[in-house]
Scaffold this active site. Sequence first.
Site, mmCIF file in Angstrom:
data_model
loop_
_atom_site.group_PDB
_atom_site.id
_atom_site.type_symbol
_atom_site.label_atom_id
_atom_site.label_comp_id
_atom_site.label_asym_id
_atom_site.label_seq_id
_atom_site.Cartn_x
_atom_site.Cartn_y
_atom_site.Cartn_z
ATOM 1 N N ASP A 1 -1.855 21.566 23.836
ATOM 2 C CA ASP A 1 -3.192 21.350 23.299
ATOM 3 C C ASP A 1 -3.231 19.996 22.590
ATOM 4 O O ASP A 1 -2.313 19.644 21.843
ATOM 5 C CB ASP A 1 -3.561 22.478 22.325
ATOM 6 N N ASN B 1 -10.562 32.571 23.799
ATOM 7 C CA ASN B 1 -11.926 32.591 23.271
ATOM 8 C C ASN B 1 -12.888 32.779 24.431
ATOM 9 O O ASN B 1 -12.750 32.138 25.473
ATOM 10 C CB ASN B 1 -12.242 31.283 22.538
ATOM 11 N N THR C 1 -14.900 26.217 23.602
ATOM 12 C CA THR C 1 -15.476 24.881 23.811
ATOM 13 C C THR C 1 -15.288 24.390 25.241
ATOM 14 O O THR C 1 -16.044 23.547 25.701
ATOM 15 C CB THR C 1 -14.855 23.860 22.844
ATOM 16 N N HIS D 1 -8.802 29.976 29.612
ATOM 17 C CA HIS D 1 -7.525 29.475 29.092
ATOM 18 C C HIS D 1 -7.012 30.393 28.003
ATOM 19 O O HIS D 1 -7.785 31.014 27.273
ATOM 20 C CB HIS D 1 -7.649 28.038 28.569
#
Length: 111
Positions: A29, A84, A92, A97
């Site tokens: 990330d 998420n 976002t 993922h």
Amino acid sequence: MDCLFCKIINGEIPSTKIYEDDKVLVFKDINPIAPIHWLIIPKHHLTSVQDVTSENSSIVAYIFEVVSKLTKDNGIESYRIITNCGDDVGQTVKHLHFHLLAGTKMGWSIE
Ligand code: AMP
Ligand code: ZN
């Protein structure tokens, strides 16, 4: 398709790769929130868990196989996996993922 993670998969945008095969990519990330913060993504574009169906769900099991192997190979014994799904919880990037977080003690809170 204008998808950031599809561009990372096809090499248009660089990433620090941890693991890659024909079905998944694992990379660091860019804005880590833990000492180890990897993203595990399917190469086939799915928007989120909401796109998982009986036709394609085998990729999710496969992703967890990769997590199990990679954590063992890297000596990571304790870790958290987060995905998420949707704007309210902070998705976002609209490409499925899984965040792998490790390397520190973690609490359990929702702001
Ligand atoms: P989420 O907020 O759950 O959709 O997670 C998206 C994640 O992608 C965030 O943790 C970002 O830091 C990460 N991210 C965004 N752009 C990049 C990039 N170019 N390379 C690696 N990670 C990225
Ligand atoms: Zn994508």
